[in-house]
Design a protein around this motif. Structure first.
Motif, PDB file in Angstrom:
ATOM      1  N   LYS A 119      60.234  26.036 -12.731  1.00  0.00           N
ATOM      2  CA  LYS A 119      58.988  25.841 -13.470  1.00  0.00           C
ATOM      3  C   LYS A 119      58.493  24.172 -13.291  1.00  0.00           C
ATOM      4  O   LYS A 119      57.266  23.881 -13.309  1.00  0.00           O
ATOM      5  CB  LYS A 119      59.447  25.885 -14.876  1.00  0.00           C
ATOM      6  CG  LYS A 119      58.539  26.449 -15.640  1.00  0.00           C
ATOM      7  CD  LYS A 119      59.384  26.875 -17.084  1.00  0.00           C
ATOM      8  CE  LYS A 119      57.908  26.842 -18.130  1.00  0.00           C
ATOM      9  NZ  LYS A 119      58.743  26.989 -19.687  1.00  0.00           N
ATOM     10  N   PHE A 120      59.389  23.381 -13.060  1.00  0.00           N
ATOM     11  CA  PHE A 120      58.952  21.919 -12.960  1.00  0.00           C
ATOM     12  C   PHE A 120      58.206  21.808 -11.594  1.00  0.00           C
ATOM     13  O   PHE A 120      57.093  21.156 -11.685  1.00  0.00           O
ATOM     14  CB  PHE A 120      60.349  21.061 -12.934  1.00  0.00           C
ATOM     15  CG  PHE A 120      59.965  19.774 -12.350  1.00  0.00           C
ATOM     16  CD1 PHE A 120      59.477  18.880 -13.462  1.00  0.00           C
ATOM     17  CD2 PHE A 120      60.130  19.045 -11.212  1.00  0.00           C
ATOM     18  CE1 PHE A 120      59.020  17.402 -12.974  1.00  0.00           C
ATOM     19  CE2 PHE A 120      59.787  17.943 -10.755  1.00  0.00           C
ATOM     20  CZ  PHE A 120      59.186  17.076 -11.790  1.00  0.00           C
ATOM     21  N   ILE A 121      58.611  22.444 -10.713  1.00  0.00           N
ATOM     22  CA  ILE A 121      58.077  22.264  -9.383  1.00  0.00           C
ATOM     23  C   ILE A 121      56.571  22.825  -9.418  1.00  0.00           C
ATOM     24  O   ILE A 121      55.429  22.122  -8.963  1.00  0.00           O
ATOM     25  CB  ILE A 121      58.706  22.915  -8.111  1.00  0.00           C
ATOM     26  CG1 ILE A 121      59.929  21.995  -7.970  1.00  0.00           C
ATOM     27  CG2 ILE A 121      57.698  22.793  -6.950  1.00  0.00           C
ATOM     28  CD1 ILE A 121      60.906  22.328  -6.844  1.00  0.00           C
ATOM     29  N   ARG A 122      56.585  24.139 -10.051  1.00  0.00           N
ATOM     30  CA  ARG A 122      55.217  24.743 -10.120  1.00  0.00           C
ATOM     31  C   ARG A 122      54.042  24.021 -11.113  1.00  0.00           C
ATOM     32  O   ARG A 122      53.083  23.726 -10.716  1.00  0.00           O
ATOM     33  CB  ARG A 122      55.381  26.076 -11.029  1.00  0.00           C
ATOM     34  CG  ARG A 122      54.519  26.978 -10.377  1.00  0.00           C
ATOM     35  CD  ARG A 122      54.614  28.534 -11.042  1.00  0.00           C
ATOM     36  NE  ARG A 122      56.073  28.833 -10.886  1.00  0.00           N
ATOM     37  CZ  ARG A 122      56.854  29.528 -11.811  1.00  0.00           C
ATOM     38  NH1 ARG A 122      56.307  29.324 -13.093  1.00  0.00           N
ATOM     39  NH2 ARG A 122      57.950  29.881 -11.727  1.00  0.00           N
ATOM     40  N   LYS A 123      54.828  23.334 -12.139  1.00  0.00           N
ATOM     41  CA  LYS A 123      53.822  22.494 -12.823  1.00  0.00           C
ATOM     42  C   LYS A 123      53.428  21.250 -12.245  1.00  0.00           C
ATOM     43  O   LYS A 123      52.290  20.765 -12.201  1.00  0.00           O
ATOM     44  CB  LYS A 123      54.588  21.972 -14.246  1.00  0.00           C
ATOM     45  CG  LYS A 123      53.985  21.280 -15.324  1.00  0.00           C
ATOM     46  CD  LYS A 123      54.570  21.048 -16.494  1.00  0.00           C
ATOM     47  CE  LYS A 123      53.746  20.562 -17.501  1.00  0.00           C
ATOM     48  NZ  LYS A 123      54.344  20.260 -18.829  1.00  0.00           N
ATOM     49  N   LEU A 124      54.433  20.335 -11.697  1.00  0.00           N
ATOM     50  CA  LEU A 124      53.932  19.278 -10.845  1.00  0.00           C
ATOM     51  C   LEU A 124      52.928  19.536  -9.720  1.00  0.00           C
ATOM     52  O   LEU A 124      51.858  18.674  -9.675  1.00  0.00           O
ATOM     53  CB  LEU A 124      55.368  18.550 -10.252  1.00  0.00           C
ATOM     54  CG  LEU A 124      55.006  17.584  -9.370  1.00  0.00           C
ATOM     55  CD1 LEU A 124      54.792  16.335 -10.266  1.00  0.00           C
ATOM     56  CD2 LEU A 124      56.558  17.138  -8.759  1.00  0.00           C
ATOM     57  N   LYS A 127      49.647  20.090 -11.578  1.00  0.00           N
ATOM     58  CA  LYS A 127      48.901  18.840 -11.909  1.00  0.00           C
ATOM     59  C   LYS A 127      48.677  17.823 -10.911  1.00  0.00           C
ATOM     60  O   LYS A 127      47.426  17.390 -10.944  1.00  0.00           O
ATOM     61  CB  LYS A 127      49.923  18.178 -13.039  1.00  0.00           C
ATOM     62  CG  LYS A 127      50.386  19.048 -14.233  1.00  0.00           C
ATOM     63  CD  LYS A 127      49.317  19.579 -14.994  1.00  0.00           C
ATOM     64  CE  LYS A 127      49.866  20.290 -16.337  1.00  0.00           C
ATOM     65  NZ  LYS A 127      48.775  21.246 -16.806  1.00  0.00           N
ATOM     66  N   MET A 128      49.270  17.818  -9.907  1.00  0.00           N
ATOM     67  CA  MET A 128      49.016  17.075  -8.726  1.00  0.00           C
ATOM     68  C   MET A 128      47.574  17.616  -7.864  1.00  0.00           C
ATOM     69  O   MET A 128      46.898  16.796  -7.720  1.00  0.00           O
ATOM     70  CB  MET A 128      50.215  16.889  -7.781  1.00  0.00           C
ATOM     71  CG  MET A 128      51.083  16.331  -8.388  1.00  0.00           C
ATOM     72  SD  MET A 128      52.625  15.488  -7.190  1.00  0.00           S
ATOM     73  CE  MET A 128      51.810  14.389  -6.274  1.00  0.00           C
ATOM     74  N   GLU A 129      47.722  18.676  -8.073  1.00  0.00           N
ATOM     75  CA  GLU A 129      46.551  19.465  -7.287  1.00  0.00           C
ATOM     76  C   GLU A 129      45.134  19.052  -8.354  1.00  0.00           C
ATOM     77  O   GLU A 129      44.205  18.641  -7.854  1.00  0.00           O
ATOM     78  CB  GLU A 129      46.442  20.853  -7.009  1.00  0.00           C
ATOM     79  CG  GLU A 129      45.690  21.433  -6.150  1.00  0.00           C
ATOM     80  CD  GLU A 129      45.866  23.039  -6.029  1.00  0.00           C
ATOM     81  OE1 GLU A 129      46.915  23.350  -5.969  1.00  0.00           O
ATOM     82  OE2 GLU A 129      44.865  23.629  -6.036  1.00  0.00           O
ATOM     83  N   MET A 160      50.185  14.292 -18.278  1.00  0.00           N
ATOM     84  CA  MET A 160      49.900  15.732 -18.124  1.00  0.00           C
ATOM     85  C   MET A 160      51.139  16.569 -17.894  1.00  0.00           C
ATOM     86  O   MET A 160      51.356  17.532 -18.449  1.00  0.00           O
ATOM     87  CB  MET A 160      48.859  16.181 -16.991  1.00  0.00           C
ATOM     88  CG  MET A 160      47.437  15.373 -17.147  1.00  0.00           C
ATOM     89  SD  MET A 160      46.656  16.156 -15.607  1.00  0.00           S
ATOM     90  CE  MET A 160      45.837  17.686 -16.637  1.00  0.00           C
ATOM     91  N   MET A 161      52.291  15.737 -17.465  1.00  0.00           N
ATOM     92  CA  MET A 161      53.478  16.470 -17.183  1.00  0.00           C
ATOM     93  C   MET A 161      54.252  16.309 -18.675  1.00  0.00           C
ATOM     94  O   MET A 161      55.032  17.361 -18.962  1.00  0.00           O
ATOM     95  CB  MET A 161      54.501  15.826 -16.020  1.00  0.00           C
ATOM     96  CG  MET A 161      54.052  16.188 -14.770  1.00  0.00           C
ATOM     97  SD  MET A 161      53.905  17.469 -14.193  1.00  0.00           S
ATOM     98  CE  MET A 161      55.576  17.988 -13.984  1.00  0.00           C
ATOM     99  N   LYS A 186      38.948  13.259 -16.136  1.00  0.00           N
ATOM    100  CA  LYS A 186      38.946  14.812 -16.201  1.00  0.00           C
ATOM    101  C   LYS A 186      40.415  15.045 -16.750  1.00  0.00           C
ATOM    102  O   LYS A 186      40.651  16.193 -17.607  1.00  0.00           O
ATOM    103  CB  LYS A 186      38.889  15.295 -14.861  1.00  0.00           C
ATOM    104  CG  LYS A 186      38.623  16.610 -14.552  1.00  0.00           C
ATOM    105  CD  LYS A 186      38.507  17.225 -13.255  1.00  0.00           C
ATOM    106  CE  LYS A 186      39.734  17.311 -12.382  1.00  0.00           C
ATOM    107  NZ  LYS A 186      39.750  17.920 -11.123  1.00  0.00           N
ATOM    108  N   GLY A 187      41.505  14.316 -16.227  1.00  0.00           N
ATOM    109  CA  GLY A 187      42.814  14.640 -16.555  1.00  0.00           C
ATOM    110  C   GLY A 187      42.698  14.386 -18.299  1.00  0.00           C
ATOM    111  O   GLY A 187      43.641  15.214 -19.023  1.00  0.00           O
TER     112      GLY A 187
END
Ligand SMILES: Nc1ncnc2c1ncn2[C@@H]1O[C@H](COP(=O)(O)OP(=O)(O)OP(=O)(O)O)[C@@H](O)[C@H]1O
Ligand SMILES: [Mg+2]
Length: 259
Positions: A119-124, A127-129, A160-161, A186-187
């Motif tokens: 879940k962490f990797i997906r979120k990271l 958000k980075m994208e 955002m994280m 935007k963020g």
């Protein structure tokens, strides 16, 4: 909805009083901007809210949803939902950006509620994208060798994280190129919701063209001396601070310093 309430806040650094009675309330859903000349105490306010040990609160109160923030340790403040993007983010050698973020999220969520690695990797990644960051940035040591603008963008990644209740962004726009300024804005706009309150410290109206604040405050000589809407920032951009000094009968600062 979160409420950060600051009442009659007096703060001293090494025995010298910097903040001389700050009153401010930031609620979920609101964006406040603080502007003001160099050396008037804007960063001191953010450091005091986050509990930097050098900044001694000598009078007044800070509460988050009625809880006494001044009694909380620094990590408790973060867990309670406060977030600070520092004017000069620290470099931490030996800790990767991703490890830092995961530890910070888990500290916020508390024992037993940790985010799964997937879940962490997906979120990271997501958000980075969104922030158009190079994926390599996740695996570099925190802020080490990051350019000025990369550090600022990385602060927004943290925001955002971590999804804090109340964020204080100290000169998040300094050193950003025009495209980066838009991405950072935007963020912040993406975070806007009734669950999120934000205090933006800035010198320039420019940022506020992208993020429309609900309130603009002017800090001078350790106090908020004037508050208004976005039009106040426009007037400051056009005319500087002299008119406020005149209006309020404030003498020029004896010591001014570079940003
Ligand atoms: N750790 C410290 N040690 C000594 N003096 C400090 C410290 N922190 C702040 N001060 C002093 O307090 C005053 C307010 O500083 P602060 O950083 O809050 O200003 P600022 O409004 O954020 O200015 P800028 O717009 O230049 O960022 C300055 O005179 C500064 O030198
Ligand atoms: Mg500052």
């Amino acid at each position: 909805m979160a409420v950060l309430t600051i009442k009659d806040l007096h703060v001293s650094v090494e025995g010298k009083e910097i903040l001389k009675g700050v009153n401010l309330e930031v609620k979920g859903g609101e964006i406040h901007a603080i502007m003001g000349p160099n050396g008037t105490g804007k960063s001191t306010l953010s450091s005091a809210i986050m509990g930097h040990p050098k900044y001694e609160v000598t009078r007044g109160s800070i509460t988050l949803d009625g809880q006494n923030v001044l009694e909380m340790e620094v990590d408790e403040r973060a867990r309670a939902g406060l977030f600070l993007a520092m004017q000069y983010p620290s470099e931490i050698s030996g800790v990767t950006n991703a490890d830092f973020l995961r530890a910070a999220i888990n500290a916020r969520l508390g024992e037993g509620n940790e985010i799964s690695l997937m879940k962490f990797i997906r979120k990271l990644d997501e958000k980075m994208e969104f922030l158009e960051m190079n994926p390599d940035m996740a695996h570099r040591y925190l802020n080490e060798g990051f350019s000025g603008g990369e550090k600022k963008r990385n602060e927004i990644l943290q925001l955002m994280m971590l999804e804090p209740k109340i964020a204080i962004l100290d000169e998040i726009d300094s050193g950003l190129d025009i495209d980066a300024l838009k991405i950072v804005s935007k963020g912040i706009n993406e975070m806007r919701s009734s669950e999120f309150g934000c205090l933006i410290i800035t010198h320039y109206q420019r940022l506020l063209n992208y993020i429309t604040p609900d309130y603009v405050h002017v800090m001078m000589q350790g106090r908020i001396v004037k508050s208004g809407g976005p039009e106040l920032a426009q007037r400051l951009e056009a005319e500087g601070y002299d008119w406020i000094k005149k209006e309020l009968g404030i003498e020029d600062e004896t010591v001014e310093q570079e940003a």
